[in-house]
Design a protein around this motif. Sequence first.
Motif, PDB file in Angstrom:
ATOM      1  N   GLU A 104       2.299   1.813  -3.400  1.00 36.49           N
ATOM      2  CA  GLU A 104       1.373   2.178  -4.582  1.00 36.49           C
ATOM      3  C   GLU A 104       1.020   3.551  -4.348  1.00 36.49           C
ATOM      4  O   GLU A 104       1.010   4.340  -5.348  1.00 36.49           O
ATOM      5  CB  GLU A 104      -0.031   1.327  -4.181  1.00 36.49           C
ATOM      6  CG  GLU A 104       0.133   0.072  -4.785  1.00 36.49           C
ATOM      7  CD  GLU A 104      -1.305  -1.110  -4.224  1.00 36.49           C
ATOM      8  OE1 GLU A 104      -2.017  -0.367  -3.937  1.00 36.49           O
ATOM      9  OE2 GLU A 104      -1.276  -2.044  -4.810  1.00 36.49           O
ATOM     10  N   SER A 105       0.910   3.954  -3.144  1.00 38.78           N
ATOM     11  CA  SER A 105       0.702   5.570  -2.894  1.00 38.78           C
ATOM     12  C   SER A 105       1.969   6.184  -3.316  1.00 38.78           C
ATOM     13  O   SER A 105       1.969   7.564  -3.838  1.00 38.78           O
ATOM     14  CB  SER A 105       0.312   5.733  -1.322  1.00 38.78           C
ATOM     15  OG  SER A 105       1.586   5.323  -0.610  1.00 38.78           O
TER      16      SER A 105
ATOM     17  N   GLU B 148       3.140  17.269  -2.229  1.00 31.65           N
ATOM     18  CA  GLU B 148       2.780  16.320  -2.782  1.00 31.65           C
ATOM     19  C   GLU B 148       4.578  15.600  -2.751  1.00 31.65           C
ATOM     20  O   GLU B 148       4.759  14.411  -2.433  1.00 31.65           O
ATOM     21  CB  GLU B 148       2.736  16.308  -4.327  1.00 31.65           C
ATOM     22  CG  GLU B 148       2.770  14.806  -5.100  1.00 31.65           C
ATOM     23  CD  GLU B 148       2.639  15.102  -6.456  1.00 31.65           C
ATOM     24  OE1 GLU B 148       3.169  14.212  -7.427  1.00 31.65           O
ATOM     25  OE2 GLU B 148       1.606  15.785  -6.762  1.00 31.65           O
TER      26      GLU B 148
ATOM     27  N   LEU C 253       0.901  -1.221  -0.155  1.00 31.75           N
ATOM     28  CA  LEU C 253      -0.046  -0.095  -0.055  1.00 31.75           C
ATOM     29  C   LEU C 253       0.815   1.486   0.050  1.00 31.75           C
ATOM     30  O   LEU C 253       0.599   2.216  -0.799  1.00 31.75           O
ATOM     31  CB  LEU C 253      -0.974  -0.021   1.255  1.00 31.75           C
ATOM     32  CG  LEU C 253      -1.947  -0.926   1.119  1.00 31.75           C
ATOM     33  CD1 LEU C 253      -2.730  -0.929   2.492  1.00 31.75           C
ATOM     34  CD2 LEU C 253      -3.000  -0.849  -0.091  1.00 31.75           C
TER      35      LEU C 253
ATOM     36  N   ASN D 260       1.840   6.421  -6.913  1.00 32.87           N
ATOM     37  CA  ASN D 260       0.613   6.971  -7.649  1.00 32.87           C
ATOM     38  C   ASN D 260       0.716   8.600  -7.788  1.00 32.87           C
ATOM     39  O   ASN D 260       1.074   9.176  -7.227  1.00 32.87           O
ATOM     40  CB  ASN D 260      -0.596   7.128  -6.303  1.00 32.87           C
ATOM     41  CG  ASN D 260      -1.736   7.484  -6.755  1.00 32.87           C
ATOM     42  OD1 ASN D 260      -2.120   7.870  -7.846  1.00 32.87           O
ATOM     43  ND2 ASN D 260      -2.853   7.320  -6.122  1.00 32.87           N
TER      44      ASN D 260
ATOM     45  N   SER E  10       5.150  14.216   0.703  1.00 34.32           N
ATOM     46  CA  SER E  10       4.337  13.305   1.003  1.00 34.32           C
ATOM     47  C   SER E  10       5.203  12.078   0.429  1.00 34.32           C
ATOM     48  O   SER E  10       5.151  10.828   1.101  1.00 34.32           O
ATOM     49  CB  SER E  10       2.952  13.484   0.384  1.00 34.32           C
ATOM     50  OG  SER E  10       2.321  12.018   0.500  1.00 34.32           O
ATOM     51  N   LYS E  11       5.563  12.203  -0.598  1.00 34.44           N
ATOM     52  CA  LYS E  11       6.526  11.205  -1.519  1.00 34.44           C
ATOM     53  C   LYS E  11       7.712  10.673  -0.545  1.00 34.44           C
ATOM     54  O   LYS E  11       8.258   9.609  -0.447  1.00 34.44           O
ATOM     55  CB  LYS E  11       6.952  11.485  -2.869  1.00 34.44           C
ATOM     56  CG  LYS E  11       5.486  11.361  -3.833  1.00 34.44           C
ATOM     57  CD  LYS E  11       6.175  11.692  -5.196  1.00 34.44           C
ATOM     58  CE  LYS E  11       5.004  11.237  -5.897  1.00 34.44           C
ATOM     59  NZ  LYS E  11       5.161  11.193  -7.418  1.00 34.44           N
TER      60      LYS E  11
ATOM     61  N   ASN F 206       6.651   8.888   2.242  1.00 32.58           N
ATOM     62  CA  ASN F 206       6.220   7.682   2.024  1.00 32.58           C
ATOM     63  C   ASN F 206       7.535   6.731   1.815  1.00 32.58           C
ATOM     64  O   ASN F 206       7.571   5.500   2.272  1.00 32.58           O
ATOM     65  CB  ASN F 206       5.408   7.590   0.818  1.00 32.58           C
ATOM     66  CG  ASN F 206       3.967   7.657   0.901  1.00 32.58           C
ATOM     67  OD1 ASN F 206       3.590   7.611   2.117  1.00 32.58           O
ATOM     68  ND2 ASN F 206       3.153   8.152   0.012  1.00 32.58           N
TER      69      ASN F 206
END
Length: 126
Positions: free
Chosen positions: A36-37, A61, A33, A40, A64-65, A68
């Motif tokens: 995938e995010s 963004e 997951l 994405n 966030s990456k 992640n």
Amino acid sequence: MAEDRQRYSDADLEEFRVLIQAKIDKAERDLMLIRESFINDKNNGTDDTSPTFKAFEEGAETLSKEQNAILAGRQEKFVRDLKNALVRIQNKTYGICRVTGKLIAKERLKAVPHATLSIEAKNMQR
């Protein structure tokens, strides 16, 4: 007393193996997951908004990456540590503290199944 024994019984090791395998399965799903995010690349509909808002959106963004990627790295290490614990179960060395040579408390192994240090050894590190 558990510390007097050399190793956990085969029945105990099987109990830990089942627990660890369930944790691996969940951790691998979570990692999937996260990945995938991470990949994405959906557009959030900011094409027609002001350039300032779009810059904020792109900055968020990127952050966030990065977060992640950090999460994915931690999750990969967790999965690797759990798989190493399965190898120790196969070798019948699971649950033995790598510093003291004593058995790690069963309660600790249930909470942190990939632990290689007893609480005593962990406290000595401080």
